[in-house]
Design a protein around this motif. Sequence first.
Motif, short mmCIF file in Angstrom:
data_model
loop_
_atom_site.label_atom_id
_atom_site.label_comp_id
_atom_site.label_asym_id
_atom_site.label_seq_id
_atom_site.Cartn_x
_atom_site.Cartn_y
_atom_site.Cartn_z
N GLN A 112 0.89 -1.40 0.17
CA GLN A 112 -0.17 0.17 -0.03
C GLN A 112 0.85 1.22 -0.01
OE1 GLN A 112 -2.31 1.60 3.53
NE2 GLN A 112 -3.87 0.56 2.30
N MET A 143 -8.62 3.78 -6.52
CA MET A 143 -9.98 3.87 -6.73
C MET A 143 -10.75 2.78 -7.25
SD MET A 143 -10.90 7.30 -7.02
CE MET A 143 -10.85 8.93 -7.86
N LEU A 181 4.17 1.30 2.76
CA LEU A 181 5.71 1.83 2.19
C LEU A 181 5.83 3.39 2.87
CD1 LEU A 181 7.60 0.29 0.30
CD2 LEU A 181 4.97 -0.49 -0.01
N GLY A 241 5.47 4.64 -5.36
CA GLY A 241 5.22 3.22 -5.67
C GLY A 241 3.75 3.16 -6.14
N LEU A 251 2.00 5.21 -7.41
CA LEU A 251 1.75 5.71 -8.77
C LEU A 251 2.14 4.87 -9.97
CD1 LEU A 251 2.91 9.32 -7.46
CD2 LEU A 251 0.54 8.80 -8.34
N THR A 278 -0.15 1.98 -10.18
CA THR A 278 -1.31 1.93 -11.08
C THR A 278 -0.86 2.82 -12.46
OG1 THR A 278 -1.63 4.11 -9.97
CG2 THR A 278 -2.79 2.58 -8.93
N GLY A 307 -2.21 8.58 -14.53
CA GLY A 307 -2.08 9.43 -15.59
C GLY A 307 -2.37 10.87 -14.92
N GLY A 308 -3.41 11.57 -15.00
CA GLY A 308 -3.76 12.69 -14.62
C GLY A 308 -3.55 13.92 -15.43
N GLU A 358 -7.07 4.95 -16.39
CA GLU A 358 -5.97 5.34 -15.48
C GLU A 358 -6.18 4.88 -14.36
OE1 GLU A 358 -5.72 9.69 -15.40
OE2 GLU A 358 -7.40 9.89 -14.41
N ASN A 363 -1.28 -9.84 -3.66
CA ASN A 363 -2.46 -9.03 -4.25
C ASN A 363 -3.56 -10.17 -4.65
OD1 ASN A 363 -2.47 -6.58 -2.95
ND2 ASN A 363 -2.10 -5.36 -4.90
#
Length: 473
Positions: free
Chosen positions: A76, A82, A96, A147, A149, A152, A155-156, A431, A468
């Motif tokens: 985590q 999301m 982390l 980690g 970012l 997953t 994007g943004g 994303e 996971n």
Amino acid sequence: MADDHGDRIAQFIARMTTALGPKGVSTDPVEIEPHIQDWRGRWKGSTPLLVKPASTEEVSAAMTLCAEYGLAVNPQGGNSGMVNGSVPEGEVLISLKRMNKVREVDVLNDAMTLEAGVILTKAQEIADQHERLFPLSLGAQGVAMVGGLISTNAGGVGVLRYGMMRDLVLGIEAVLPDGRVWNGLRGLRKDNTGYDLKHLFIGAEGTLGVVTAATLKLFPKPAVKETAWATVASPQKAVELLQLAKKASGGAVTSFEIVPKLGLELVLKHIPDTRDPLPTALPWRVLIELSLPRIDGAREIMEGMLGEALESEIIADVAICESEAQKAMCWKIRENIAVAEKAHGKALKHDVSVPVSRVAEFIERGTALAHQMQPGADVIAFGHVGDGNIHFNITPPAGADQDRFVEQDGLPMSKAVHDLIASLNGSISAEHGIGRLKRDELAWRKSAVEMDMMRAVKRALDPDGRMNPGRVL
Ligand SMILES: Cc1cc2nc3c(=O)[nH]c(=O)nc-3n(C[C@H](O)[C@H](O)[C@H](O)COP(=O)(O)OP(=O)(O)OC[C@H]3O[C@@H](n4cnc5c(N)ncnc54)[C@H](O)[C@@H]3O)c2cc1C
């Protein structure tokens, strides 16, 4: 039998405490609480132990112990995901957050090496202190970590110009499910020495190992950012404006975001200290940002482009931001749509993408579909028109049971939206990823060949399926 299990877990916790020290573990329910539910309060899980390693060696020791005891692991970061990927469902939770060191900033190589627990705003600050730009930017940047970012492939709002997280990573360090450390922290832009393994971990959502550090790309800081807020009659006009802006600025558009009237209204209602930059009855607004290398002439480029857009009736009205405060207000509105929507209530959320050329068609057909299937429902379609990624969220009709709508009644609508996306050659997860939320759907939306390849990769790196479990595959 149950006691045997309890004894084994107690022994595991004792050995983990010895290996990492008292600061490295927690069974305190109060400390664990925020780690076992998602930010929207939709999912709640559990964990026998919160592990908080402070170094790669400690992550390796923790993973080795988990392997020895056959225990599943949930890594985590900021827990801002999301798709129900970062909330543990009985797995050992490895946070982390204590791995937050800057290992190196190599200015001449335009690269920085950060540990996985560095928060995105901190990463941006470090780049800025070295007269560089780290361009990833998103609404959860105050909590999301390197980690997470990476895992997953976030994007943004800068993807149009700088790409996704995948495009910003030069190298990765990861700990494998058996505890071995892979040091792939190479700061190279060219390296054709076999399979590029870092890409397996980017977007893997923690299903292949724990990312512990990364070497990230830095960019020149633009001398000036010109920001404008325009009102448009339709998504089609927004796409036309994007084409014009790209051409007129010589490719300097760094963000191009669409904001619907209802999204703006929710922000004004729920987020303190916000105000509408350009009140109008029109249904759509666009936030445009140009990043330019010289202050001289920058404003003229923005003004020239917007003048042409007004003349050709692509936009109805526009406000160019004159101050940093005005720019911040526009961005505050954009970045708080998801937060305001949360305050408004539950929604069926779709994080979808289509080719930019089909964005307008998708929004129009998707909205008609939603209204037809659920009269009274509202659509909040917003986001990254510049890269084809729309957050297409549907709120229940007034008075409807929100949980029932999200968990049950609205599901045929979600399927119909995703079918539309498939027919437009789009993606059902642009994303945010797959997590537990879209795992079952992924299995039948992708081809059998693609799923086979993904499962083969998973088996090769995580043969016991302890990383996971239940996410992605
Ligand atoms: C208000 C808001 C706005 C957002 N806007 C955007 C947006 O514009 N664009 C976008 O892409 N996302 C957005 N998100 C989603 C989220 O912020 C991103 O998915 C982000 O990358 C998650 O980072 P995190 O550190 O919080 O990861 P977490 O939520 O903790 O974890 C996400 C996944 O990665 C795994 N993981 C985490 N750390 C590691 C690690 N070190 N090694 C291996 N696996 C790991 C987890 O197990 C989980 O599966 C938004 C979220 C919010 C709340």
